[in-house]
Design a protein around this motif. Structure first.
Motif, PDB file in Angstrom:
ATOM      1  N   LEU A   1      50.697  37.269  50.152  1.00 54.29           N
ATOM      2  CA  LEU A   1      49.381  37.942  49.887  1.00 54.29           C
ATOM      3  C   LEU A   1      48.188  36.848  50.246  1.00 54.29           C
ATOM      4  CD1 LEU A   1      48.235  40.410  48.818  1.00 54.29           C
ATOM      5  CD2 LEU A   1      48.387  39.542  46.618  1.00 54.29           C
ATOM      6  N   PHE A   2      47.245  37.331  51.006  1.00 58.50           N
ATOM      7  CA  PHE A   2      46.089  36.472  51.418  1.00 58.50           C
ATOM      8  C   PHE A   2      44.831  37.155  51.369  1.00 58.50           C
ATOM      9  CE2 PHE A   2      50.025  35.188  53.724  1.00 58.50           C
ATOM     10  CZ  PHE A   2      50.161  34.190  53.545  1.00 58.50           C
ATOM     11  N   ARG A   3      43.890  36.384  50.815  1.00 58.00           N
ATOM     12  CA  ARG A   3      42.463  36.953  50.879  1.00 58.00           C
ATOM     13  C   ARG A   3      41.737  36.730  52.201  1.00 58.00           C
ATOM     14  NH1 ARG A   3      42.636  34.266  45.948  1.00 58.00           N
ATOM     15  NH2 ARG A   3      43.043  35.382  43.946  1.00 58.00           N
ATOM     16  N   LEU A   4      40.898  37.786  52.324  1.00 57.69           N
ATOM     17  CA  LEU A   4      40.040  37.761  53.699  1.00 57.69           C
ATOM     18  C   LEU A   4      38.789  37.889  53.052  1.00 57.69           C
ATOM     19  CD1 LEU A   4      42.165  39.454  56.395  1.00 57.69           C
ATOM     20  CD2 LEU A   4      42.453  37.093  55.660  1.00 57.69           C
TER      21      LEU A   4
ATOM     22  N   GLU B   1      48.624  36.001  44.544  1.00 56.32           N
ATOM     23  CA  GLU B   1      49.894  36.790  44.071  1.00 56.32           C
ATOM     24  C   GLU B   1      49.956  36.552  42.515  1.00 56.32           C
ATOM     25  OE1 GLU B   1      54.639  37.539  44.669  1.00 56.32           O
ATOM     26  OE2 GLU B   1      53.679  36.938  46.173  1.00 56.32           O
ATOM     27  N   ARG B   2      49.808  35.178  42.179  1.00 57.19           N
ATOM     28  CA  ARG B   2      49.575  35.025  40.784  1.00 57.19           C
ATOM     29  C   ARG B   2      48.695  35.608  40.220  1.00 57.19           C
ATOM     30  NH1 ARG B   2      47.208  30.871  37.495  1.00 57.19           N
ATOM     31  NH2 ARG B   2      48.559  30.528  35.418  1.00 57.19           N
TER      32      ARG B   2
ATOM     33  N   LEU C   1      39.925  34.861  38.892  1.00 52.58           N
ATOM     34  CA  LEU C   1      41.035  35.183  39.615  1.00 52.58           C
ATOM     35  C   LEU C   1      41.144  34.547  40.983  1.00 52.58           C
ATOM     36  CD1 LEU C   1      41.063  39.080  38.385  1.00 52.58           C
ATOM     37  CD2 LEU C   1      42.698  37.299  37.896  1.00 52.58           C
ATOM     38  N   PHE C   2      40.037  34.408  41.635  1.00 50.58           N
ATOM     39  CA  PHE C   2      39.856  33.983  42.903  1.00 50.58           C
ATOM     40  C   PHE C   2      39.989  32.717  43.240  1.00 50.58           C
ATOM     41  CE2 PHE C   2      38.208  37.528  45.935  1.00 50.58           C
ATOM     42  CZ  PHE C   2      38.479  38.268  45.350  1.00 50.58           C
ATOM     43  N   ARG C   3      39.888  31.807  41.939  1.00 50.72           N
ATOM     44  CA  ARG C   3      40.572  30.303  41.983  1.00 50.72           C
ATOM     45  C   ARG C   3      41.824  30.116  42.377  1.00 50.72           C
ATOM     46  NH1 ARG C   3      35.581  29.649  38.789  1.00 50.72           N
ATOM     47  NH2 ARG C   3      36.858  30.071  36.913  1.00 50.72           N
ATOM     48  N   MET C   4      42.577  31.460  41.719  1.00 47.86           N
ATOM     49  CA  MET C   4      44.284  31.362  41.702  1.00 47.86           C
ATOM     50  C   MET C   4      44.783  31.736  43.160  1.00 47.86           C
ATOM     51  SD  MET C   4      44.863  33.205  38.324  1.00 47.86           S
ATOM     52  CE  MET C   4      43.965  32.865  36.562  1.00 47.86           C
ATOM     53  N   ASP C   5      45.875  31.398  43.229  1.00 50.46           N
ATOM     54  CA  ASP C   5      46.821  32.055  44.399  1.00 50.46           C
ATOM     55  C   ASP C   5      46.731  33.671  44.109  1.00 50.46           C
ATOM     56  OD1 ASP C   5      49.335  32.025  46.255  1.00 50.46           O
ATOM     57  OD2 ASP C   5      49.892  33.152  44.697  1.00 50.46           O
TER      58      ASP C   5
ATOM     59  N   THR D   1      46.987  40.101  36.449  1.00 54.44           N
ATOM     60  CA  THR D   1      46.153  41.302  36.316  1.00 54.44           C
ATOM     61  C   THR D   1      46.997  42.522  35.696  1.00 54.44           C
ATOM     62  OG1 THR D   1      44.473  40.752  37.983  1.00 54.44           O
ATOM     63  CG2 THR D   1      44.562  43.139  37.398  1.00 54.44           C
ATOM     64  N   ILE D   2      48.140  42.829  36.400  1.00 49.02           N
ATOM     65  CA  ILE D   2      49.019  43.657  36.103  1.00 49.02           C
ATOM     66  C   ILE D   2      49.727  43.439  34.729  1.00 49.02           C
ATOM     67  CG2 ILE D   2      51.552  44.861  36.523  1.00 49.02           C
ATOM     68  CD1 ILE D   2      49.182  45.707  38.511  1.00 49.02           C
ATOM     69  N   ASP D   3      49.945  42.194  34.432  1.00 51.09           N
ATOM     70  CA  ASP D   3      50.494  41.821  32.703  1.00 51.09           C
ATOM     71  C   ASP D   3      49.392  42.184  31.790  1.00 51.09           C
ATOM     72  OD1 ASP D   3      52.581  40.530  31.196  1.00 51.09           O
ATOM     73  OD2 ASP D   3      50.794  39.176  30.760  1.00 51.09           O
ATOM     74  N   ALA D   4      48.187  42.099  32.317  1.00 52.65           N
ATOM     75  CA  ALA D   4      46.927  42.226  31.208  1.00 52.65           C
ATOM     76  C   ALA D   4      46.767  43.779  31.143  1.00 52.65           C
ATOM     77  CB  ALA D   4      45.741  41.544  31.730  1.00 52.65           C
ATOM     78  N   LEU D   5      46.855  44.481  32.000  1.00 49.47           N
ATOM     79  CA  LEU D   5      46.763  45.998  32.151  1.00 49.47           C
ATOM     80  C   LEU D   5      47.889  46.535  31.465  1.00 49.47           C
ATOM     81  CD1 LEU D   5      45.646  46.788  35.803  1.00 49.47           C
ATOM     82  CD2 LEU D   5      44.234  46.720  33.846  1.00 49.47           C
ATOM     83  N   ALA D   6      49.064  45.849  31.608  1.00 51.78           N
ATOM     84  CA  ALA D   6      50.245  46.460  30.908  1.00 51.78           C
ATOM     85  C   ALA D   6      50.213  46.307  29.384  1.00 51.78           C
ATOM     86  CB  ALA D   6      51.634  45.996  31.555  1.00 51.78           C
ATOM     87  N   ARG D   7      49.793  45.190  29.003  1.00 54.30           N
ATOM     88  CA  ARG D   7      49.567  44.598  27.637  1.00 54.30           C
ATOM     89  C   ARG D   7      48.471  45.676  27.119  1.00 54.30           C
ATOM     90  NH1 ARG D   7      52.004  40.074  26.096  1.00 54.30           N
ATOM     91  NH2 ARG D   7      52.909  38.629  27.508  1.00 54.30           N
TER      92      ARG D   7
END
Length: 368
Positions: free
Chosen positions: A106-109, A17-18, A11-15, A23-29
């Motif tokens: 959305l930005f990670r610190l 927000e993507r 996940l941390f290799r991705m943008d 993550t939300i899509d996986a949890l929804a499924r």
């Protein structure tokens, strides 16, 4: 181990927000698969009778909840309520759909286990979320966080009140509690609207005319101005259905905090910083509110911001919070962090001689 070694690195290799949307899509499924929900509940549920508590008149299995902002559109309710949390709050949701602010937002610190959020409350609107909630399975209480539609127009009494009334009418019947977001840090036109406290009273009066049966929580701008906090508490006490006060994140840039990492141009971007950098501010506001309210006030406090361990959560409980919410810690530490925090709270209760978690609430403020 799976999250730390496989899921998080991917996940941390991705943008950001993507990664969030995936993550939300996986949890929804997964939430649509009964055995997946059952497996998650067995894996992440921390059962300890000492942790059961009451919030806004609701019984909760534990005091740890999901903060608004993670599941903005109620897509993953069925799975989120299976992850061992005591409650889940979705949103913020507005009457009309909104695209939010331009990307990136959305930005990670990572050096500070923090996030900079500048979403501008993108959401599908109250009617779409209402239809989803009707079809979701829930195992814990659900809160719905409402906000004025971010349409960029100057707010007026009529537009703000009408917007909240529309979303409240659509979603309150499906919620266990409703949070009114009075201080979204990521919108341009409405950020300061409720700085005029009379407007808070006007909104509550308008909602009261619709005879709301659901508990209401006010989510307020963080401030250590005791006079202002006292005025807000006074307004809250005038409405019987107001059962809670939550503390929002401030509008700020990462450069406003003493951070470990160096983040280049992101350091000057305006938004809301979540995670450990805001911990001390939220704790200070929490103490002030608890002192103003006093014990057994009938208005419970909700605290989020910098909670990564049982120590963090327990400190907020002792400062007066009835429930503590997570978001950023789940990004950096995965879903197992909930049970770890709950185990930490239980350990503190035993060490301090408290029989129930509610006995610890406000212990650093109201004792003696």
């Amino acid at each position: 181990m799976v999250y730390r070694t496989l899921v998080k690195p991917a996940l941390f290799r991705m943008d950001p927000e993507r990664a969030h949307h995936l993550t939300i899509d996986a949890l929804a499924r997964l939430g649509r698969v009964p055995c997946a929900r059952d497996l998650a509940r067995r894996r992440y549920r921390h059962r300890d009778a000492r942790l059961s508590t009451r919030f806004a008149g609701l019984w909760l299995e534990n005091p740890i909840g999901m903060a608004a902002g993670f599941d903005k559109n109620g897509l993953a309710v069925s799975m989120l309520t299976s992850l061992g949390l005591g409650h889940v709050e979705i949103g913020s949701i507005s009457a009309s759909a909104s695209l939010g602010n331009p990307t990136p937002r959305l930005f990670r610190l990572p050096d500070d286990e923090a996030v900079l959020v500048s979403y501008g409350v993108p959401n599908d609107g109250a009617q779409a979320v209402r239809d989803r909630l009707r079809g979701s399975e829930r195992r814990v209480p659900i809160g719905v966080n409402l906000v004025k539609t971010n349409d960029g127009t100057p707010p007026t009494r009529e537009s703000v009140t009408g917007d909240f009334l529309d979303s409240f009418t659509a979603l309150a019947p499906l919620a266990d509690f409703v949070t009114l977001n009075l201080s979204c840090p990521n919108t341009t036109a409405e950020t300061d609207y409720f700085d005029d406290i009379d407007r808070v009273g006007e909104l509550l009066t308008a909602l009261g005319d619709h005879d709301p049966a659901v508990p209401i929580v006010l989510k307020i701008k963080p401030t250590t101005d005791r006079g202002r906090l006292s005025d807000l508490v006074a307004v809250a006490r005038e409405t019987a259905q107001v059962k809670g006060i939550a503390i929002n994140l401030p509008s700020a840039s990462p450069g406003d905090y003493s951070l470990v990492g160096r983040y280049g141009s992101v350091a000057t971007r305006l938004g809301a910083v979540s995670g450990p950098p805001v911990r001390s501010l939220i704790d200070a506001v929490l103490r002030h509110l608890a002192e103003i309210l006093g014990p057994r006030s009938g208005i419970d406090l909700v605290a989020a911001g910098g909670v990564t361990s049982g120590d963090d959560a327990y400190r907020k409980l002792r400062l007066g919070a009835s429930v503590v919410q997570l978001y950023t810690a789940l990004i950096y530490r995965g879903p197992q962090v909930t049970s770890q925090i709950l185990a930490g709270i239980a350990s503190h209760l035993e060490a301090d001689g408290f029989e129930q978690v509610g006995d610890a609430v406000g212990a650093d403020v109201w004792s003696g």
